[in-house]
Write an enzyme that holds these catalytic residues in place. Structure first.
Site, PDB file in Angstrom:
ATOM      1  N   ILE A 222       0.835  -1.219   0.000  1.00 51.45           N
ATOM      2  CA  ILE A 222       0.000   0.000   0.000  1.00 51.45           C
ATOM      3  C   ILE A 222       0.861   1.255   0.000  1.00 51.45           C
ATOM      4  O   ILE A 222       0.521   2.246  -0.650  1.00 51.45           O
ATOM      5  CB  ILE A 222      -1.021   0.000   1.162  1.00 51.45           C
ATOM      6  CG1 ILE A 222      -2.011   1.168   1.000  1.00 51.45           C
ATOM      7  CG2 ILE A 222      -0.363   0.073   2.523  1.00 51.45           C
ATOM      8  CD1 ILE A 222      -2.833   1.133  -0.255  1.00 51.45           C
ATOM      9  N   ALA A 223       1.991   1.217   0.701  1.00 48.27           N
ATOM     10  CA  ALA A 223       2.870   2.397   0.704  1.00 48.27           C
ATOM     11  C   ALA A 223       3.303   2.721  -0.726  1.00 48.27           C
ATOM     12  O   ALA A 223       3.307   3.879  -1.145  1.00 48.27           O
ATOM     13  CB  ALA A 223       4.089   2.143   1.582  1.00 48.27           C
TER      14      ALA A 223
ATOM     15  N   SER B 228      12.041   1.188   7.299  1.00 46.67           N
ATOM     16  CA  SER B 228      11.792  -0.239   7.118  1.00 46.67           C
ATOM     17  C   SER B 228      12.525  -0.975   8.230  1.00 46.67           C
ATOM     18  O   SER B 228      13.439  -0.408   8.858  1.00 46.67           O
ATOM     19  CB  SER B 228      12.337  -0.679   5.758  1.00 46.67           C
ATOM     20  OG  SER B 228      12.457  -2.084   5.694  1.00 46.67           O
ATOM     21  N   ARG B 229      12.164  -2.254   8.440  1.00 45.56           N
ATOM     22  CA  ARG B 229      12.940  -3.055   9.385  1.00 45.56           C
ATOM     23  C   ARG B 229      14.297  -3.380   8.773  1.00 45.56           C
ATOM     24  O   ARG B 229      15.189  -3.843   9.470  1.00 45.56           O
ATOM     25  CB  ARG B 229      12.175  -4.344   9.716  1.00 45.56           C
ATOM     26  CG  ARG B 229      10.882  -4.096  10.475  1.00 45.56           C
ATOM     27  CD  ARG B 229      10.105  -5.379  10.667  1.00 45.56           C
ATOM     28  NE  ARG B 229       9.707  -5.961   9.396  1.00 45.56           N
ATOM     29  CZ  ARG B 229       9.171  -7.168   9.239  1.00 45.56           C
ATOM     30  NH1 ARG B 229       8.968  -7.926  10.287  1.00 45.56           N
ATOM     31  NH2 ARG B 229       8.826  -7.600   8.041  1.00 45.56           N
TER      32      ARG B 229
ATOM     33  N   TYR C 178      12.172   1.366  12.691  1.00 48.14           N
ATOM     34  CA  TYR C 178      11.022   2.235  12.950  1.00 48.14           C
ATOM     35  C   TYR C 178      11.356   3.217  14.067  1.00 48.14           C
ATOM     36  O   TYR C 178      10.902   4.362  14.063  1.00 48.14           O
ATOM     37  CB  TYR C 178       9.786   1.408  13.309  1.00 48.14           C
ATOM     38  CG  TYR C 178       9.335   0.444  12.220  1.00 48.14           C
ATOM     39  CD1 TYR C 178       9.644   0.675  10.882  1.00 48.14           C
ATOM     40  CD2 TYR C 178       8.581  -0.680  12.530  1.00 48.14           C
ATOM     41  CE1 TYR C 178       9.223  -0.199   9.886  1.00 48.14           C
ATOM     42  CE2 TYR C 178       8.157  -1.560  11.554  1.00 48.14           C
ATOM     43  CZ  TYR C 178       8.478  -1.326  10.233  1.00 48.14           C
ATOM     44  OH  TYR C 178       8.058  -2.187   9.257  1.00 48.14           O
TER      45      TYR C 178
ATOM     46  N   HIS D 240       0.549  -1.493  14.133  1.00 43.43           N
ATOM     47  CA  HIS D 240       0.195  -0.066  14.209  1.00 43.43           C
ATOM     48  C   HIS D 240       0.286   0.457  15.637  1.00 43.43           C
ATOM     49  O   HIS D 240       0.765   1.569  15.876  1.00 43.43           O
ATOM     50  CB  HIS D 240      -1.234   0.164  13.691  1.00 43.43           C
ATOM     51  CG  HIS D 240      -1.438  -0.168  12.241  1.00 43.43           C
ATOM     52  ND1 HIS D 240      -2.688  -0.216  11.649  1.00 43.43           N
ATOM     53  CD2 HIS D 240      -0.555  -0.482  11.252  1.00 43.43           C
ATOM     54  CE1 HIS D 240      -2.566  -0.526  10.366  1.00 43.43           C
ATOM     55  NE2 HIS D 240      -1.279  -0.699  10.095  1.00 43.43           N
TER      56      HIS D 240
ATOM     57  N   LYS E 193      -5.938   1.431   7.757  1.00 42.81           N
ATOM     58  CA  LYS E 193      -6.998   0.587   8.275  1.00 42.81           C
ATOM     59  C   LYS E 193      -6.531  -0.850   8.214  1.00 42.81           C
ATOM     60  O   LYS E 193      -5.699  -1.155   7.334  1.00 42.81           O
ATOM     61  CB  LYS E 193      -8.307   0.776   7.520  1.00 42.81           C
ATOM     62  CG  LYS E 193      -8.246   0.834   5.986  1.00 42.81           C
ATOM     63  CD  LYS E 193      -7.611  -0.214   5.173  1.00 42.81           C
ATOM     64  CE  LYS E 193      -8.154  -1.577   5.152  1.00 42.81           C
ATOM     65  NZ  LYS E 193      -7.452  -2.528   4.256  1.00 42.81           N
TER      66      LYS E 193
ATOM     67  N   ASP F 263      -9.203  -6.772   7.256  1.00 43.03           N
ATOM     68  CA  ASP F 263      -8.693  -6.265   5.989  1.00 43.03           C
ATOM     69  C   ASP F 263      -9.794  -5.638   5.123  1.00 43.03           C
ATOM     70  O   ASP F 263      -9.614  -4.550   4.584  1.00 43.03           O
ATOM     71  CB  ASP F 263      -7.993  -7.375   5.200  1.00 43.03           C
ATOM     72  CG  ASP F 263      -7.007  -6.767   4.218  1.00 43.03           C
ATOM     73  OD1 ASP F 263      -5.998  -6.202   4.678  1.00 43.03           O
ATOM     74  OD2 ASP F 263      -7.271  -6.805   3.003  1.00 43.03           O
TER      75      ASP F 263
HETATM   76  N1  LIG Z   1      -6.102   1.809   1.944  1.00 43.00           N
HETATM   77  C1  LIG Z   1      -5.947   0.761   1.165  1.00 43.00           C
HETATM   78  O1  LIG Z   1      -6.437   0.714   0.049  1.00 43.00           O
HETATM   79  C2  LIG Z   1      -5.132  -0.389   1.657  1.00 43.00           C
HETATM   80  C3  LIG Z   1      -4.766  -1.385   0.747  1.00 43.00           C
HETATM   81  C4  LIG Z   1      -3.949  -2.429   1.194  1.00 43.00           C
HETATM   82  C5  LIG Z   1      -3.549  -2.464   2.514  1.00 43.00           C
HETATM   83  N2  LIG Z   1      -3.939  -1.497   3.389  1.00 43.00           N
HETATM   84  C6  LIG Z   1      -3.525  -1.547   4.810  1.00 43.00           C
HETATM   85  O2  LIG Z   1      -2.137  -1.224   4.869  1.00 43.00           O
HETATM   86  C7  LIG Z   1      -1.469  -2.064   5.803  1.00 43.00           C
HETATM   87  C8  LIG Z   1      -0.339  -2.805   5.088  1.00 43.00           C
HETATM   88  O3  LIG Z   1      -0.865  -3.604   4.063  1.00 43.00           O
HETATM   89  P1  LIG Z   1       0.031  -4.076   2.800  1.00 43.00           P
HETATM   90  O4  LIG Z   1      -0.874  -4.853   1.938  1.00 43.00           O
HETATM   91  O5  LIG Z   1       0.760  -2.931   2.229  1.00 43.00           O
HETATM   92  O6  LIG Z   1       1.037  -5.074   3.527  1.00 43.00           O
HETATM   93  P2  LIG Z   1       2.462  -5.576   3.028  1.00 43.00           P
HETATM   94  O7  LIG Z   1       2.600  -5.437   1.561  1.00 43.00           O
HETATM   95  O8  LIG Z   1       2.687  -6.888   3.668  1.00 43.00           O
HETATM   96  O9  LIG Z   1       3.461  -4.500   3.643  1.00 43.00           O
HETATM   97  C9  LIG Z   1       3.525  -4.238   4.984  1.00 43.00           C
HETATM   98  C10 LIG Z   1       4.911  -3.737   5.343  1.00 43.00           C
HETATM   99  O10 LIG Z   1       4.958  -3.663   6.762  1.00 43.00           O
HETATM  100  C11 LIG Z   1       6.259  -3.988   7.218  1.00 43.00           C
HETATM  101  N3  LIG Z   1       6.148  -4.920   8.353  1.00 43.00           N
HETATM  102  C12 LIG Z   1       6.378  -4.616   9.642  1.00 43.00           C
HETATM  103  N4  LIG Z   1       6.249  -5.681  10.430  1.00 43.00           N
HETATM  104  C13 LIG Z   1       5.919  -6.706   9.631  1.00 43.00           C
HETATM  105  C14 LIG Z   1       5.696  -8.082   9.872  1.00 43.00           C
HETATM  106  N5  LIG Z   1       5.790  -8.608  11.101  1.00 43.00           N
HETATM  107  N6  LIG Z   1       5.404  -8.856   8.835  1.00 43.00           N
HETATM  108  C15 LIG Z   1       5.316  -8.345   7.599  1.00 43.00           C
HETATM  109  N7  LIG Z   1       5.528  -7.042   7.304  1.00 43.00           N
HETATM  110  C16 LIG Z   1       5.843  -6.234   8.315  1.00 43.00           C
HETATM  111  C17 LIG Z   1       7.042  -4.568   6.050  1.00 43.00           C
HETATM  112  O11 LIG Z   1       8.010  -3.613   5.678  1.00 43.00           O
HETATM  113  P3  LIG Z   1       9.497  -3.648   6.265  1.00 43.00           P
HETATM  114  O12 LIG Z   1       9.754  -5.033   6.813  1.00 43.00           O
HETATM  115  O13 LIG Z   1      10.349  -3.326   5.081  1.00 43.00           O
HETATM  116  O14 LIG Z   1       9.578  -2.601   7.337  1.00 43.00           O
HETATM  117  C18 LIG Z   1       6.021  -4.690   4.931  1.00 43.00           C
HETATM  118  O15 LIG Z   1       6.528  -4.346   3.681  1.00 43.00           O
HETATM  119  C19 LIG Z   1      -2.540  -2.960   6.424  1.00 43.00           C
HETATM  120  O16 LIG Z   1      -2.979  -2.412   7.647  1.00 43.00           O
HETATM  121  C20 LIG Z   1      -3.638  -2.952   5.382  1.00 43.00           C
HETATM  122  O17 LIG Z   1      -4.946  -3.144   5.903  1.00 43.00           O
HETATM  123  C21 LIG Z   1      -4.711  -0.459   2.968  1.00 43.00           C
END
Ligand SMILES: NC(=O)c1ccc[n+]([C@@H]2O[C@H](COP(=O)([O-])OP(=O)(O)OC[C@H]3O[C@@H](n4cnc5c(N)ncnc54)[C@H](OP(=O)(O)O)[C@@H]3O)[C@@H](O)[C@H]2O)c1
Length: 331
Positions: free
Chosen positions: A15-16, A36-37, A58, A79, A97, A178
């Protein structure tokens, strides 16, 4: 705060990556840092997006004096810990969210935000979509009378993978946090906080929920019927029913372009309001404007609503037998 608002990104995941281009269409917002970690992942993200600083932890971005607001884009259970540390360091927050994994965690974050007078908002982008804003204006003008009922569904067919954050219980996996957060937040926005929550559904082997139907009941008879799933696709449609008509929010309702107004006795009226950028710009604009105006929360996505939504999700999870926890040792 005056001048440009300096943003830091925490958790350079999917999402980022999607949100980054929308900073380019958000006036007075400048993304300056990422955390990032892994230093390597932070460096790569910073390079891709032209950011000034890349933090390999972080804890490091929380202490960065040249960041005004952090965008938390980690999985939901992470979070809480990051938000608490950031608030103690005086950083404003936009939190993806679901806001947290538990109601207790959300309450702690909101309490600390209020205690420290620091801005926090849940990144519930649906509420800022121009078509949703138009729908709320029509409803406020009485276009469909009194809102009595809300129907909404959101689901995707995903193959079960216990390592993926969508299915791993310790990463807040399951449809409820989610996708269910969207249907619940949409209903809460229109009907307020429910008096009763009834949920039924099924679980994956990991203990995360696979599908859920959620009924929200209000003492005066109003209601919401909501469905969410990671087992099968759902259209992503929503319908808001009033005493003199209804509004269909065309798929997918969590970031719609078009609504259709059905007034009793009149031809349906289609109203289209395109998004700016990919649709994330609207929430970024809200945060930036709130910070420049010195507000501590958003009137469109208030913290009381975030808590109410989290509580409904918590009740639904409990009824399904899902046990979410906040992550520890995150920073
Ligand atoms: N608004 C929207 O449209 C939308 C869409 C999708 C997701 N989201 C929300 O955004 C958040 C992240 O979702 P995402 O789909 O982007 O997830 P993702 O691709 O898995 O990315 C999450 C990032 O969080 C970090 N992280 C920290 N602790 C972690 C752990 N224990 N395991 C895995 N990753 C960890 C990782 O980065 P580093 O390890 O590099 O620090 C990872 O790249 C969720 O809360 C989700 O509900 C929102």
């Amino acid at each position: 705060m005056t001048g440009e608002i300096r943003w830091g990104i925490v958790g350079p995941g999917r999402i980022a990556e999607s949100v980054m281009p929308d900073f380019g269409v958000t006036p007075d917002a400048r993304p300056v840092a990422v955390a990032s970690r892994s230093q390597q992942r932070a460096d790569a993200f910073a390079e891709r997006h032209g950011l000034e600083r890349a933090h390999g932890s972080y804890a490091s971005i929380v202490e960065d004096p040249d960041v005004d607001v952090l965008y938390l884009a980690t999985p939901h259970p992470q979070h809480h810990a990051i938000a608490m540390a950031a608030l103690r360091a005086g950083k404003a927050l936009l939190v993806e969210k679901s806001f947290t994994a538990t109601t207790a965690g959300a309450t702690e974050v909101v309490d600390l935000a209020r205690e420290t007078g620091t801005f926090v908002m849940e990144a519930m982008w649906t509420r800022f979509q121009p078509a949703v804003v138009a729908m709320r204006e029509l409803i406020a003008d009485g276009a469909i009378g009194e809102v009595r009922s809300v129907q909404a569904d959101l689901g995707v067919a995903r193959e079960y993978d216990p390592a993926d954050r969508l299915f791993a219980l310790e990463l807040g996996g399951g449809a409820l946090l989610d996708l269910g957060v969207y249907v619940v937040s949409f209903a809460q926005m229109l009907l307020g906080t429910p008096d009763r929550v009834v949920a039924t559904g099924s679980l994956f082997p990991s203990g995360a929920d696979a599908e859920a139907a959620i009924l929200l009941g209000y003492d005066d008879g109003r209601n919401a019927a909501l469905t969410t799933s990671l087992r099968y696709a759902l259209p992503g449609a929503a319908r808001v029913v009033g005493t003199t008509g209804w509004i269909d929010v065309l798929p997918r309702f969590h970031h719609p372009r078009t609504i259709v107004l059905h007034r009793t006795g009149a031809e349906p009226e289609e109203i289209t309001r395109p998004q700016t950028g990919a649709g994330y710009a609207h929430e970024l604009i809200e945060v930036t404007e709130c910070l420049r105006a010195g507000r501590t929360e958003s009137a469109v996505m208030p913290l009381a609503d975030t808590l109410a939504v989290q509580d409904v999700l918590g009740q639904a999870a409990e009824q399904l037998g899902v046990r979410h926890t906040e992550a520890v040792g995150v920073l």
